[in-house]
Motif scaffolding. Structure first.
Motif, short mmCIF file in Angstrom:
data_model
loop_
_atom_site.label_atom_id
_atom_site.label_comp_id
_atom_site.label_asym_id
_atom_site.label_seq_id
_atom_site.Cartn_x
_atom_site.Cartn_y
_atom_site.Cartn_z
N ASP A 1 0.83 -1.20 0.00
CA ASP A 1 0.00 0.00 0.00
C ASP A 1 0.87 1.26 0.00
N GLN A 2 1.94 1.23 0.79
CA GLN A 2 2.85 2.37 0.81
C GLN A 2 3.52 2.56 -0.55
N ALA A 3 3.91 1.43 -1.15
CA ALA A 3 4.54 1.50 -2.47
C ALA A 3 3.58 2.05 -3.50
N THR A 4 2.32 1.64 -3.42
CA THR A 4 1.31 2.12 -4.36
C THR A 4 1.11 3.63 -4.22
N ALA A 5 1.06 4.09 -2.97
CA ALA A 5 0.88 5.52 -2.72
C ALA A 5 2.05 6.32 -3.28
N LYS A 6 3.27 5.81 -3.07
CA LYS A 6 4.45 6.51 -3.58
C LYS A 6 4.50 6.45 -5.10
N GLN A 7 4.09 5.32 -5.67
CA GLN A 7 4.08 5.20 -7.12
C GLN A 7 3.06 6.16 -7.74
N THR A 8 1.91 6.27 -7.10
CA THR A 8 0.89 7.19 -7.58
C THR A 8 1.40 8.63 -7.55
N ALA A 9 2.08 8.98 -6.46
CA ALA A 9 2.63 10.32 -6.34
C ALA A 9 3.69 10.57 -7.41
N LEU A 10 4.54 9.57 -7.66
CA LEU A 10 5.57 9.71 -8.68
C LEU A 10 4.95 9.84 -10.07
N THR A 11 3.95 9.01 -10.34
CA THR A 11 3.28 9.08 -11.64
C THR A 11 2.63 10.44 -11.84
N THR A 12 1.98 10.96 -10.80
CA THR A 12 1.36 12.28 -10.88
C THR A 12 2.40 13.36 -11.16
N GLN A 13 3.55 13.24 -10.48
CA GLN A 13 4.62 14.21 -10.69
C GLN A 13 5.10 14.18 -12.13
N ILE A 14 5.27 12.98 -12.67
CA ILE A 14 5.76 12.85 -14.04
C ILE A 14 4.72 13.34 -15.05
N ARG A 15 3.46 13.03 -14.79
CA ARG A 15 2.41 13.50 -15.67
C ARG A 15 2.35 15.04 -15.69
N THR A 16 2.58 15.63 -14.53
CA THR A 16 2.60 17.10 -14.46
C THR A 16 3.73 17.67 -15.30
N ILE A 17 4.88 16.99 -15.27
CA ILE A 17 6.02 17.44 -16.07
C ILE A 17 5.69 17.34 -17.56
N LEU A 18 5.07 16.24 -17.95
CA LEU A 18 4.80 16.01 -19.37
C LEU A 18 3.65 16.85 -19.91
N ASP A 19 2.74 17.25 -19.03
CA ASP A 19 1.56 18.02 -19.46
C ASP A 19 1.94 19.48 -19.67
N THR A 20 2.63 19.73 -20.77
CA THR A 20 3.18 21.07 -21.01
C THR A 20 2.12 22.13 -21.27
N ASN A 21 0.96 21.74 -21.81
CA ASN A 21 -0.08 22.74 -22.06
C ASN A 21 -1.09 22.82 -20.91
N LYS A 22 -0.84 22.02 -19.85
CA LYS A 22 -1.62 22.07 -18.61
C LYS A 22 -3.14 21.89 -18.84
N ASP A 23 -3.47 20.93 -19.73
CA ASP A 23 -4.89 20.66 -19.96
C ASP A 23 -5.36 19.41 -19.22
N GLY A 24 -4.47 18.84 -18.38
CA GLY A 24 -4.82 17.66 -17.60
C GLY A 24 -4.72 16.37 -18.37
N GLN A 25 -4.24 16.41 -19.61
CA GLN A 25 -4.09 15.24 -20.45
C GLN A 25 -2.68 15.18 -21.02
N ILE A 26 -2.22 13.96 -21.27
CA ILE A 26 -0.92 13.78 -21.92
C ILE A 26 -1.18 13.38 -23.36
N SER A 27 -0.99 14.29 -24.28
CA SER A 27 -1.23 13.98 -25.69
C SER A 27 -0.07 13.14 -26.24
N GLN A 28 -0.32 12.54 -27.39
CA GLN A 28 0.72 11.76 -28.04
C GLN A 28 1.92 12.65 -28.38
#
Length: 243
Positions: free
Chosen positions: A61-88
């Protein structure tokens, strides 16, 4: 135990012999079986997974929480137009080595992934041990099916170009595995290390689980691609290194 790798090598060699044999001999007494599918589909392995999920629930459960946080952080980095989606386009741009986003993603993973892997490690080791215990029982189950069905030659499914479905005895081997070995332990000895065959099987299983979860996630929400280099979720952590 005959290793999966050895079994597949022998299967290819045997296929050449069968191809040169008379037509009648190519049908009678010949079967196919997939060792990896049988081992990973055994009820004992499924029961072990359930036990592992319970035994190591807090760490996972702790690993899942940390993985979710990491994934969210990475998605924020990739979402350059800040529309909440990662386009191709955004995802592909991050794959370019010269793109600063690529470096930021790698830095985030370097900072966050080790703690996640450490939390998952006991569960991963237990799962590898369970796989190896099931694999040790494979030969006995196969031999029992071979005797019951009067099989003379067992090939790997990918060693032949065509065979009718009735030739495949994998399900029979699984049933025999379930009968002979309804459960396996998950507590590995302190100094135990998985064999390379075990590591290969574990990686194969976890990759399948990861792909299944990715398909499920993509079905639930359209669009976002996985971040570059991100590790599979808690149900599919990295496999241990074999000896």
């Amino acid at each position: 135990m005959t290793s999966t790798k050895t079994m597949l090598t022998l299967a290819v060699a045997t296929a050449a012999i069968v191809a040169a044999a008379p037509a009648a001999a190519q049908v009678s007494g010949i079967a196919t079986a997939a060792p990896d599918s049988a081992i990973l589909s055994a009820k004992a392995f499924g029961a072990a997974n359930t036990q592992i999920a319970t035994t190591y629930k807090a760490q996972l459960d702790q690993a899942t929480a940390k993985q979710t946080a990491l994934t969210t952080q990475i998605r924020t980095i990739l979402d350059t137009n800040k529309d909440g989606q990662i386009s191709q386009e955004e995802y592909q741009a991050s794959q370019v080595a010269t793109n600063p986003l690529s470096g930021r993603v790698k830095a985030a993973e370097t900072a966050g992934q080790p703690a996640i892997d450490q939390l998952r490690a006991p569960a991963v080791k237990a799962q590898a041990y369970a796989i190896e215990q099931v694999a040790l029982k494979y030969d006995a189950a196969l031999q029992a099916v071979v005797r019951a069905k009067n099989v003379n030659i067992v090939l790997s499914p990918n060693a032949i170009q065509y065979a009718p479905p009735t030739v495949d005895i994998t399900k029979d081997v699984i049933a025999e595995l379930d009968r002979q070995t309804p459960s396996v332990p998950i507590a590995a000895p302190a100094n135990w290390q998985p064999s390379q065959d075990t590591v290969t099987l574990l990686q194969q299983y976890r990759q399948a689980v990861y792909m299944q979860e990715m398909r499920r996630a993509q079905g639930a929400q359209a669009g976002p691609a996985p971040a570059a280099g991100t590790t599979p979720p808690a149900t599919a952590p990295r496999a241990p290194t074999g000896r």
